[in-house]
Design a protein around this motif. Structure first.
Motif, PDB file in Angstrom:
ATOM      1  N   ARG A 195       1.133  -6.822   3.025  1.00 28.04           N
ATOM      2  CA  ARG A 195      -0.045  -7.381   3.684  1.00 28.04           C
ATOM      3  C   ARG A 195      -0.462  -6.563   4.896  1.00 28.04           C
ATOM      4  O   ARG A 195      -1.656  -6.439   5.206  1.00 28.04           O
ATOM      5  CB  ARG A 195       0.235  -8.825   4.081  1.00 28.04           C
ATOM      6  N   THR A 196       0.519  -5.974   5.607  1.00 27.08           N
ATOM      7  CA  THR A 196       0.188  -5.134   6.763  1.00 27.08           C
ATOM      8  C   THR A 196      -0.560  -3.881   6.338  1.00 27.08           C
ATOM      9  O   THR A 196      -1.576  -3.499   6.935  1.00 27.08           O
ATOM     10  CB  THR A 196       1.474  -4.759   7.516  1.00 27.08           C
ATOM     11  N   VAL A 197      -0.076  -3.220   5.294  1.00 27.93           N
ATOM     12  CA  VAL A 197      -0.744  -1.998   4.812  1.00 27.93           C
ATOM     13  C   VAL A 197      -2.134  -2.344   4.274  1.00 27.93           C
ATOM     14  O   VAL A 197      -3.109  -1.623   4.516  1.00 27.93           O
ATOM     15  CB  VAL A 197       0.114  -1.317   3.727  1.00 27.93           C
ATOM     16  N   ALA A 198      -2.245  -3.460   3.532  1.00 28.71           N
ATOM     17  CA  ALA A 198      -3.562  -3.857   3.007  1.00 28.71           C
ATOM     18  C   ALA A 198      -4.525  -4.182   4.132  1.00 28.71           C
ATOM     19  O   ALA A 198      -5.728  -3.941   4.020  1.00 28.71           O
ATOM     20  CB  ALA A 198      -3.407  -5.063   2.085  1.00 28.71           C
ATOM     21  N   GLY A 199      -3.999  -4.724   5.247  1.00 31.57           N
ATOM     22  CA  GLY A 199      -4.861  -5.016   6.384  1.00 31.57           C
ATOM     23  C   GLY A 199      -5.425  -3.776   7.034  1.00 31.57           C
ATOM     24  O   GLY A 199      -6.424  -3.850   7.755  1.00 31.57           O
ATOM     25  N   GLU A 200      -4.801  -2.615   6.805  1.00 30.69           N
ATOM     26  CA  GLU A 200      -5.307  -1.350   7.343  1.00 30.69           C
ATOM     27  C   GLU A 200      -6.378  -0.727   6.453  1.00 30.69           C
ATOM     28  O   GLU A 200      -6.850   0.369   6.712  1.00 30.69           O
ATOM     29  CB  GLU A 200      -4.149  -0.367   7.517  1.00 30.69           C
ATOM     30  N   GLY A 201      -6.764  -1.420   5.387  1.00 33.82           N
ATOM     31  CA  GLY A 201      -7.842  -0.932   4.527  1.00 33.82           C
ATOM     32  C   GLY A 201      -7.376  -0.156   3.314  1.00 33.82           C
ATOM     33  O   GLY A 201      -8.206   0.379   2.577  1.00 33.82           O
ATOM     34  N   LEU A 202      -6.073  -0.085   3.044  1.00 29.69           N
ATOM     35  CA  LEU A 202      -5.555   0.639   1.882  1.00 29.69           C
ATOM     36  C   LEU A 202      -5.424  -0.307   0.695  1.00 29.69           C
ATOM     37  O   LEU A 202      -5.105  -1.488   0.861  1.00 29.69           O
ATOM     38  CB  LEU A 202      -4.193   1.278   2.183  1.00 29.69           C
ATOM     39  N   GLN A 203      -5.693   0.225  -0.506  1.00 32.45           N
ATOM     40  CA  GLN A 203      -5.474  -0.543  -1.732  1.00 32.45           C
ATOM     41  C   GLN A 203      -3.958  -0.642  -1.964  1.00 32.45           C
ATOM     42  O   GLN A 203      -3.303   0.369  -2.219  1.00 32.45           O
ATOM     43  CB  GLN A 203      -6.163   0.143  -2.920  1.00 32.45           C
ATOM     44  N   THR A 204      -3.428  -1.853  -1.875  1.00 30.96           N
ATOM     45  CA  THR A 204      -1.985  -2.054  -1.911  1.00 30.96           C
ATOM     46  C   THR A 204      -1.622  -3.013  -3.037  1.00 30.96           C
ATOM     47  O   THR A 204      -2.305  -4.021  -3.246  1.00 30.96           O
ATOM     48  CB  THR A 204      -1.485  -2.621  -0.560  1.00 30.96           C
ATOM     49  N   LEU A 205      -0.530  -2.687  -3.735  1.00 34.00           N
ATOM     50  CA  LEU A 205      -0.037  -3.518  -4.838  1.00 34.00           C
ATOM     51  C   LEU A 205       1.457  -3.718  -4.667  1.00 34.00           C
ATOM     52  O   LEU A 205       2.196  -2.749  -4.419  1.00 34.00           O
ATOM     53  CB  LEU A 205      -0.332  -2.858  -6.196  1.00 34.00           C
ATOM     54  N   LEU A 206       1.946  -4.963  -4.814  1.00 29.73           N
ATOM     55  CA  LEU A 206       3.374  -5.267  -4.756  1.00 29.73           C
ATOM     56  C   LEU A 206       3.834  -5.703  -6.139  1.00 29.73           C
ATOM     57  O   LEU A 206       3.220  -6.592  -6.743  1.00 29.73           O
ATOM     58  CB  LEU A 206       3.667  -6.351  -3.725  1.00 29.73           C
ATOM     59  N   ILE A 207       4.882  -5.078  -6.652  1.00 26.58           N
ATOM     60  CA  ILE A 207       5.476  -5.433  -7.935  1.00 26.58           C
ATOM     61  C   ILE A 207       6.748  -6.210  -7.671  1.00 26.58           C
ATOM     62  O   ILE A 207       7.668  -5.710  -7.001  1.00 26.58           O
ATOM     63  CB  ILE A 207       5.775  -4.166  -8.775  1.00 26.58           C
ATOM     64  N   ASP A 208       6.828  -7.444  -8.171  1.00 28.39           N
ATOM     65  CA  ASP A 208       7.972  -8.321  -7.935  1.00 28.39           C
ATOM     66  C   ASP A 208       9.029  -8.036  -8.992  1.00 28.39           C
ATOM     67  O   ASP A 208       8.966  -8.517 -10.120  1.00 28.39           O
ATOM     68  CB  ASP A 208       7.540  -9.788  -7.991  1.00 28.39           C
ATOM     69  N   LEU A 209      10.027  -7.241  -8.628  1.00 31.30           N
ATOM     70  CA  LEU A 209      11.148  -6.925  -9.516  1.00 31.30           C
ATOM     71  C   LEU A 209      12.408  -7.674  -9.090  1.00 31.30           C
ATOM     72  O   LEU A 209      13.501  -7.419  -9.591  1.00 31.30           O
ATOM     73  CB  LEU A 209      11.394  -5.405  -9.520  1.00 31.30           C
ATOM     74  N   SER A 210      12.260  -8.642  -8.165  1.00 28.70           N
ATOM     75  CA  SER A 210      13.422  -9.400  -7.695  1.00 28.70           C
ATOM     76  C   SER A 210      13.813 -10.453  -8.733  1.00 28.70           C
ATOM     77  O   SER A 210      13.004 -10.852  -9.574  1.00 28.70           O
ATOM     78  CB  SER A 210      13.098 -10.067  -6.353  1.00 28.70           C
ATOM     79  N   GLY A 211      15.050 -10.877  -8.634  1.00 28.01           N
ATOM     80  CA  GLY A 211      15.496 -11.894  -9.580  1.00 28.01           C
ATOM     81  C   GLY A 211      15.034 -13.285  -9.218  1.00 28.01           C
ATOM     82  O   GLY A 211      14.847 -14.144 -10.085  1.00 28.01           O
ATOM     83  N   PRO A 242      -4.667 -11.227  -7.354  1.00 30.57           N
ATOM     84  CA  PRO A 242      -4.892 -11.061  -5.912  1.00 30.57           C
ATOM     85  C   PRO A 242      -3.912 -11.887  -5.087  1.00 30.57           C
ATOM     86  O   PRO A 242      -3.457 -12.952  -5.496  1.00 30.57           O
ATOM     87  CB  PRO A 242      -6.338 -11.550  -5.734  1.00 30.57           C
ATOM     88  N   ASP A 243      -3.594 -11.362  -3.905  1.00 30.42           N
ATOM     89  CA  ASP A 243      -2.791 -12.109  -2.939  1.00 30.42           C
ATOM     90  C   ASP A 243      -3.665 -13.212  -2.344  1.00 30.42           C
ATOM     91  O   ASP A 243      -4.840 -12.986  -2.032  1.00 30.42           O
ATOM     92  CB  ASP A 243      -2.289 -11.157  -1.853  1.00 30.42           C
ATOM     93  N   ARG A 244      -3.105 -14.378  -2.166  1.00 29.86           N
ATOM     94  CA  ARG A 244      -3.914 -15.498  -1.695  1.00 29.86           C
ATOM     95  C   ARG A 244      -4.195 -15.441  -0.200  1.00 29.86           C
ATOM     96  O   ARG A 244      -5.040 -16.180   0.288  1.00 29.86           O
ATOM     97  CB  ARG A 244      -3.200 -16.800  -2.027  1.00 29.86           C
ATOM     98  N   LEU A 245      -3.478 -14.566   0.561  1.00 26.90           N
ATOM     99  CA  LEU A 245      -3.665 -14.519   2.010  1.00 26.90           C
ATOM    100  C   LEU A 245      -4.112 -13.155   2.529  1.00 26.90           C
ATOM    101  O   LEU A 245      -4.263 -12.998   3.749  1.00 26.90           O
ATOM    102  CB  LEU A 245      -2.360 -14.913   2.717  1.00 26.90           C
ATOM    103  N   SER A 246      -4.301 -12.148   1.678  1.00 23.41           N
ATOM    104  CA  SER A 246      -4.651 -10.811   2.158  1.00 23.41           C
ATOM    105  C   SER A 246      -5.389 -10.059   1.051  1.00 23.41           C
ATOM    106  O   SER A 246      -5.459 -10.532  -0.100  1.00 23.41           O
ATOM    107  CB  SER A 246      -3.389 -10.043   2.568  1.00 23.41           C
ATOM    108  N   PRO A 247      -5.922  -8.871   1.365  1.00 29.21           N
ATOM    109  CA  PRO A 247      -6.592  -8.068   0.325  1.00 29.21           C
ATOM    110  C   PRO A 247      -5.632  -7.426  -0.667  1.00 29.21           C
ATOM    111  O   PRO A 247      -6.086  -6.760  -1.610  1.00 29.21           O
ATOM    112  CB  PRO A 247      -7.335  -6.992   1.140  1.00 29.21           C
ATOM    113  N   ALA A 248      -4.321  -7.559  -0.472  1.00 25.42           N
ATOM    114  CA  ALA A 248      -3.366  -6.925  -1.373  1.00 25.42           C
ATOM    115  C   ALA A 248      -3.385  -7.595  -2.753  1.00 25.42           C
ATOM    116  O   ALA A 248      -3.897  -8.697  -2.924  1.00 25.42           O
ATOM    117  CB  ALA A 248      -1.966  -6.993  -0.772  1.00 25.42           C
ATOM    118  N   HIS A 249      -2.795  -6.897  -3.725  1.00 27.93           N
ATOM    119  CA  HIS A 249      -2.628  -7.426  -5.077  1.00 27.93           C
ATOM    120  C   HIS A 249      -1.135  -7.527  -5.382  1.00 27.93           C
ATOM    121  O   HIS A 249      -0.301  -6.882  -4.729  1.00 27.93           O
ATOM    122  CB  HIS A 249      -3.314  -6.521  -6.104  1.00 27.93           C
TER     123      HIS A 249
END
Length: 707
Positions: free
Chosen positions: A549-565, A598-605
């Motif tokens: 969310r911090t990186v997305a707030g700087e205007g970068l297209q950011t994606l998080l992949i959930d590989l956690s158990g 989309p992330d519900r609280l930021s521009p990130a995906h």
């Protein structure tokens, strides 16, 4: 820091060595180039030269001078681009080319029928069944095939001009064939027009005879109907009844005007008598001769009375006699005025009687006009039919006369005009000796030089080791680069036994390892992929969400992949845990685009954990690096949250060049962090970024760099 598999020595290509190798073998390269140029010269000298002649035609509608201007304009308007293209195809038609070949006897020339004198090699190939016997094809078709190869017909763009080119070994023959093709085309166009003209004349003759009979019958029906219904014409368009109705209406208007005028004049005389006014102003009274004479007598008597009144008294007999005469004249004048009044009243009564008579006649004609109107409708229908047949006959007659005037061939010019005839070429157009030699020499030079360079590369002489660099942990945050060369990773060992491992670096600023600091480092280094490892479970995974969310707030297209158990990032970012995600993608149930939300609280995906079977999805985990590489094309930063994964597991997915490994720790001790770094170092990673969202329990702000 860059993340890569096991350390491998990088090499660079020595361009100077490649150029030097080409120079050292300049004799070989030059010899091959000269040999190729010589072979090209000999080959072009052995090729029989070809000569090309060109003629040009202008496609336009050519009509005789007696053709109407409107017809000529309509014909020219029809010559669009498709019409010109159609003429190009006609010039290449088989029938036209066959006529030209027969006329010039091209079948007797070897150039147009090479199969007539086959070579020994060709006969051998035919005997072995490797080639079809060309003599099985009729000679005319063989000649036609060669003519089509040598002929080129094209439309000049943006005009109605067609170019005709023909090539041959004989320059005179090339011009002869081109001109013969033009002549045959023009003759065929004129012949086609003549055939159309003849066909039109043959069709029009019986049609004209039939139409004449129909016109006669139609006009006879019109005349018969007029006679039966009494609809005879007194002029070009009015019937007798209509004429009578018009005349009676005119006469009625005139009679009504006369009656009104007579009544008005009688009323004026009557009013004058009734009111005792002078009637001299009434025109009818003044125009009466009797009244005029009486007025004269009255005037004379009054004059005598006036003269005698000066010498005689009123009782004088002469005065009495004059006054008696005056009274008699006045009585006669009144009587005459009454006669004029009676005449005017009589004229008014006559006009009234005439008006009543005309009104009766007019009403009678109006009563019959309704019937005549119905009959006129039928009459007009018959007249329209006769007029239509007559117009069609006139049109056919005009066309027939025009067609009859075009019986001569010269009266039907072709819809094309020769604007440039073909002449024998003085120079051959093929082969172009100089361009062929230059191209052959240049191609040979390039190929030989490339061959020398490839040999130098494959031998390894043109490769040199690249100068590897080690980035200092503190300088990585500012984009600085250490000047010392990188060292190979040390084998896995305990912290106490690591003689080559640098001691933990303690940062002066407590925020060096915060989420914001790590985000700034990833942004400044333009890192494509960040692999986050959270040994402490969901608390570290939450830090990865904060990083995205911090990186997305700087205007970068950011994606998080959930590989956690546990699926903690999916729970924090996705709208619902039921959304399809990574496991569905690995099982092939959905596409990459369908797995991104989309992330519900930021521009990130985020690509959430997913709902498919996790064990089945793990079988396709080797596909994950390819998926990550594809996602880096669309996103500035791809963050892969692995949860509490070990270094060996991370090594299976962290294959993207320029990737960073982020170790998210919150409460771990220094020795425990050092052990994590040793594990990653054993897997061949050059360095790891530490991220501590809160102050750790041990020494604060530790950041390790593994050399």
């Amino acid at each position: 820091m860059s993340v890569s598999p096991a350390p491998q020595q990088d090499v660079d290509i020595d361009l100077g060595r490649l150029l030097k190798a080409v120079w050292e073998r300049r004799v070989l390269v030059g010899g091959l180039t000269a040999a190729a140029a010589g072979l090209a010269f000999v080959a072009t000298g052995m090729i029989s030269p070809l000569y090309k002649s060109e003629a040009r035609l202008l496609i336009e509608t050519r009509e005789p001078v007696y053709t109407s201007e409107q017809a000529a304009q309509n014909a020219n308007a029809a010559l669009d681009e498709r019409a010109v293209t159609s003429q190009v195809e006609i010039l290449q038609s088989t029938d036209l080319l066959k006529n030209v070949a027969r006329e010039l006897d091209l079948s007797g020339r070897t150039e147009f029928d090479p199969a007539a004198n086959p070579s020994a090699i060709g006969d051998l190939m035919v005997m072995l069944g490797l080639k079809k016997n060309p003599l099985d094809v009729p000679a005319e078709e063989r000649v036609l095939k060669q003519v089509k190869k040598k002929l080129e017909v094209y439309a000049v763009p943006g005009s109605r001009v067609i170019g005709i080119e023909f090539s041959s070994r004989d320059p005179a023959l090339a011009a002869q064939v081109t001109n013969a093709l033009v002549d045959a085309y023009l003759a065929s166009q004129s012949e086609a027009k003549r055939e159309n003209n003849t066909d039109a004349s043959a069709w029009l003759e019986p049609e004209i005879a039939r139409l004449r009979e129909k016109v006669r019958e139609s006009e006879a029906k019109v005349a018969e109907y007029r006679s039966q219904k009494g609809l005879l014409l007194v002029n070009q368009q009015d019937t007798i009844a209509a004429k009578q109705l018009a005349d009676i209406s005119t006469e009625l208007s005139r009679v009504r005007a006369e009656r009104a005028d007579s009544e008005a004049r009688a009323q004026s005389v009557r009013n004058a008598l009734k009111n005792g006014q002078a009637v001299d102003a009434v025109s009818d009274v003044l125009s009466s001769p009797v009244v005029q004479r009486l007025r004269e007598s009255e005037g004379n008597i009054r004059a005598q009375i006036a003269d005698l009144s000066t010498t005689l008294l009123d009782a004088h007999p002469r005065m009495k006699g004059l006054r008696a005469q005056l009274s008699d004249v006045e009585a006669q004048l009144v009587s005459e005025i009454r006669k004029v009044l009676s005449s005017l009243e009589g004229n008014a009564r006559v006009a009234q009687l005439r008006e009543e008579e005309l009104v009766g006649q007019l009403n009678a004609l109006k009563a019959g006009s309704g019937r005549e109107g119905e009959e006129a409708v039928e009459l007009r229908s018959l007249e329209r039919e006769a007029a239509a047949q007559r117009d069609l006959l006139e049109t056919y007659l005009s066309r027939y006369r025009e067609a009859a005037s075009r019986t001569e061939p010269k009266a039907l010019p072709a819809d094309a005009r020769l604007i440039s005839g073909a002449v024998a070429a003085s120079e051959s157009y093929y082969p172009k000796t100089v361009p062929i030699i230059i191209v052959a020499a240049l191609a040979t030079f390039l190929l030989s030089a490339i061959g020398v360079m490839l040999a130098e590369l494959f031998s390894g002489r043109a490769l040199r080791p690249s100068s590897g660099l080690i980035r200092d942990p503190a300088e990585m945050r500012d984009g600085a680069v250490d000047e010392e060369p990188a060292k190979p990773a040390a084998p896995a060992e305990t912290v106490a036994e690591r003689p080559t491992l640098a001691a933990p670096v303690i940062a002066n600023d407590a925020d060096d390892f915060s989420v914001e600091a790590v985000a700034d480092q990833l942004i400044s280094a333009r890192t494509p992929v960040a692999v986050c490892v959270s040994p402490e479970g969901d608390e570290g995974s939450a830090a990865a969400v904060m990083l995205a969310r911090t990186v997305a707030g700087e205007g970068l297209q950011t994606l998080l992949i959930d590989l956690s158990g546990s699926g903690c990032p999916s729970e924090l970012m996705a709208e619902s845990m039921r959304l399809p995600g990574l496991t569905d993608l690995m099982c092939g149930h959905i596409s990459i685009a369908e797995s991104i939300h989309p992330d519900r609280l930021s521009p990130a995906h985020v690509i959430p954990h997913g709902n498919a079977n996790a064990r089945r999805a793990m079988r396709a985990v080797d596909r994950l690096p390819m998926v990550i590489a594809a996602l880096t094309e669309a996103y500035d930063l791809v963050i892969v949250e692995c949860g509490a994964a070990d270094a060996a597991s991370v090594a299976r997915i962290a294959r993207t060049e320029g990737a960073e490994v982020v170790l998210s720790v919150l409460h771990s001790e220094e020795d425990e962090v050092a052990r994590y770094l040793v594990d990653f170092n054993a897997q061949g990673f050059e360095g790891v970024l530490l991220m501590t969202p809160v102050e750790p329990a041990g020494p604060a702000g530790h950041r390790r760099s593994v050399a």
